[in-house]
Every structure is written in C-alpha cells, then in structure tokens.
Enzyme design. Structure first.
Site, PDB file in Angstrom:
ATOM      1  N   ALA A 240      63.546  36.924  40.765  1.00  0.00           N
ATOM      2  CA  ALA A 240      63.283  36.076  41.925  1.00  0.00           C
ATOM      3  C   ALA A 240      64.160  36.477  43.120  1.00  0.00           C
ATOM      4  O   ALA A 240      65.309  36.872  42.918  1.00  0.00           O
ATOM      5  CB  ALA A 240      63.539  34.621  41.542  1.00  0.00           C
TER       6      ALA A 240
ATOM      7  N   CYS B 171      73.860  44.852  44.577  1.00  0.00           N
ATOM      8  CA  CYS B 171      74.146  44.994  46.009  1.00  0.00           C
ATOM      9  C   CYS B 171      75.641  44.757  46.215  1.00  0.00           C
ATOM     10  O   CYS B 171      76.035  43.975  47.069  1.00  0.00           O
ATOM     11  CB  CYS B 171      73.285  44.054  46.843  1.00  0.00           C
ATOM     12  SG  CYS B 171      73.345  42.337  46.334  1.00  0.00           S
TER      13      CYS B 171
END
Ligand SMILES: C[S@@+](CC[C@H](N)C(=O)[O-])C[C@H]1O[C@@H](n2cnc3c(N)ncnc32)[C@H](O)[C@@H]1O
Length: 302
Positions: free
Chosen positions: A108, A230
C-alpha cells in the site's frame, strides 16, 4: 551529528548531496500502460498545455514542473499515476512477465503494485499485501482508477504471509518494498529527519529481516526477490541483506538501471558485509535529482 552527516562519509560529493537534500522534490507521474500509451498520454498533456519532461531512463516517467500532478483529466481518467521518479525503479528491476505469479509484500498505497500489473499487461496474478487497512483502501482505489484487474489484496502481516488462499503455489517473483526510516524522503517530508531515532532504525530492521525471510521462503527456486527501501541507513539495507545471504538460500544478482547510483557498501562502522553487496545500488538525491533509495536483486537458490 545530524542524521544526514552520518552518511556523508559514504557520499562522493558532500556539497551536492547537502544541496539536493535541501531542495524540494520535483513532481513526477508514471504513464499507466493498462489504459493508454506513452505517446497518447503525452499528447493529452500537450493538449492541456501541461509541461513535462520524460525521464531519460524510463520513457513512461514524466517530470512535471506543476506541484499538483493530479489536477488534470488524463490523471483523473487513470492514464497517469503520481509516483516519485525513483520509486518507479524496483518494479522495473523485478521485471515481472505476463502470466506470472507475483507477491508485493508491502504494497500500500499501490504505486508499485499497479506498475507491476502494467508490466504484466494485467495478466497472471499480483498478490498485494499490507497490514494497514487505511493504506489498503488507498490501494484499492488506485487499482480501480488505473483499471487493474489482476490484483488480489490481502490484509496480513507479511512476516506470516499465507500461501493457502492461492493454492499453496510459490511465487515467480516477489517485491519487498519494506517499511523503513524513510530518510530518503526528506525532500518531500523534512519531518522524517526531526523524528529519526536509532532505536526506530534498529526496530524496523528486525521487521525488514523477517519480511525478507518470508519472501525468500515463498519464492520458487530460480525466482527473483527485489528488496528496496527509501533510506540510507546501512542497518536497514546492507546489514539486512548480509543476514539473508548467510541464513537463507539466495544470492545477489547484478542489474542495470540507467540511473546514476553508488554501489552498496561492504563496511560500516565495525561491521563488514559480503563482497557481493557491491551489486546493490544506493541512489543519493544529488545523483538524479530524486529522493534517496536503495535497491537489491536476489535470486532464490533452493
Ligand atoms: C514503503 S511502504 C510501501 C509502499 C508501496 N510499496 C507503494 O509503492 O505504494 C511500506 C508499507 O509496509 C506496510 N507494512 C509495515 N509493516 C508491515 C508488515 N509487517 N506486513 C505487511 N505490511 C507492512 C506499511 O503499512 C506500508 O504501507
């Protein structure tokens, strides 16, 4: 020491790194090839007088000078999806083929799930898992807007992912885009650096190890697992992979991306990592004027 200073010894050009981290992040969209083609999407943007610049490494990623990539009809009709440029990387590295079985372990809100589906021409099956109901509802609405039909959604803890609902068949490919300390998103969300703690890095690395373990377990021999974050923290990148290489049947593969990057590191503080860690990629914000990112490609060996 600030969070970013921690990584300056790893960076080739510290001044460029600092300057890029302080600039706002350019907006980007990915063309959704389930609903249109890159040339039709570009014609639609031209007709709306919206300026864009295609990314050199990926013709379907368009940089927009406008801060609101969702405010145009091609976007509303599902021809475009707002996605940070570097976040379009891991699905390309996974390289899923039409008709394959793919698991997106931390899916998600679905930017990469919908990209995987497009790479598979909306055939085969993508199982999209997340443990956060609110984020799964955003994933559902993204799949609907983008016209994706080959995605099955499961709400579960990826560490305990069950193959039972899918005939106990292992996957051809798995994307492991784990929860992380998000240091590389500071250009979009500067608060991540204010809220950073080493305890969180250590804690989330434990979750990452277990999700990656489950991903390797449920992938067929010879299949591919892509691990991405990230963040810059080696504790969440090379250290997690180093344990996987030692404890599970897998090896790191070389891959090309067409973006500037630095190789993964083999030493950090008092730790050393497997020499093959140089096959992983670290992307710093000054390399391609993007967010920060880390990506590794594993082959499951047994
Ligand atoms: C980096 S985000 C994923 C972004 C997504 N891949 C995309 O491109 O849109 C990490 C996701 O992992 C989910 N997550 C965190 N812990 C999890 C767990 N134990 N099992 C499954 N999902 C988890 C979070 O809810 C979050 O949505």
């Amino acid at each position: 020491m600030s969070v970013l200073e921690r990584y300056e010894p790893l960076v080739d050009d510290v001044d460029a790194f600092r300057a890029a981290c302080e600039r706002p992040l350019p907006s980007a969209v990915r063309v959704n090839t389930i609903k249109t083609t890159v040339s039709r999407a570009r014609e639609a943007l031209d007709a709306e007088n919206i300026a864009y610049e295609p990314a050199a490494w990926h013709s379907g990623v368009l940089r927009l000078p406008d801060d609101q990539p969702g405010a145009n009809w091609p976007y509303v009709h599902g021809w475009l999806h707002g996605q940070e440029e570097v976040s379009a990387l891991p699905a390309r590295v996974l390289d899923p083929q039409p008709g394959e079985r793919v698991w997106d372990a931390c899916a998600a809100p679905g930017s990469k799930t919908t990209q995987l589906a497009a790479l598979m021409n909306d055939t085969g099956r993508v199982v999209a898992t997340d443990n956060n109901l609110g984020r799964l509802s955003a994933l559902r609405s993204n799949t609907e807007r983008l016209g994706v039909t080959n995605v099955a959604v499961t709400r579960e803890d990826a560490r305990h992912h069950s193959l039972k609902p899918f005939g106990n068949e292992s996957y051809d490919r798995v994307l492991v885009d784990v929860p992380c300390s998000c240091e590389g998103t500071m250009r979009k969300n500067p608060d991540v650096l204010e809220e950073w703690t080493f305890d969180h890095v250590k804690g989330v690395a434990g979750v990452q190890r277990k999700i990656l373990k489950r991903a390797i377990e449920v992938t067929r021999e010879g299949g591919t697992v892509v691990y991405s974050t990230c963040t810059f923290a080696p504790e969440e990148n090379e250290a997690v992979l180093d344990d996987a290489l030692e404890e599970h049947h897998c090896r790191l593969r070389e891959f090309e991306i067409g973006l500037d990057s630095a190789p993964g590191i083999t030493e950090w503080q008092d730790e050393t990592f497997d020499d093959s860690m140089t096959r992983t990629k670290r992307i710093y914000p000054h390399h391609n004027d993007t967010g920060g990112f880390f990506c590794a490609k594993l082959e499951v060996t047994g």
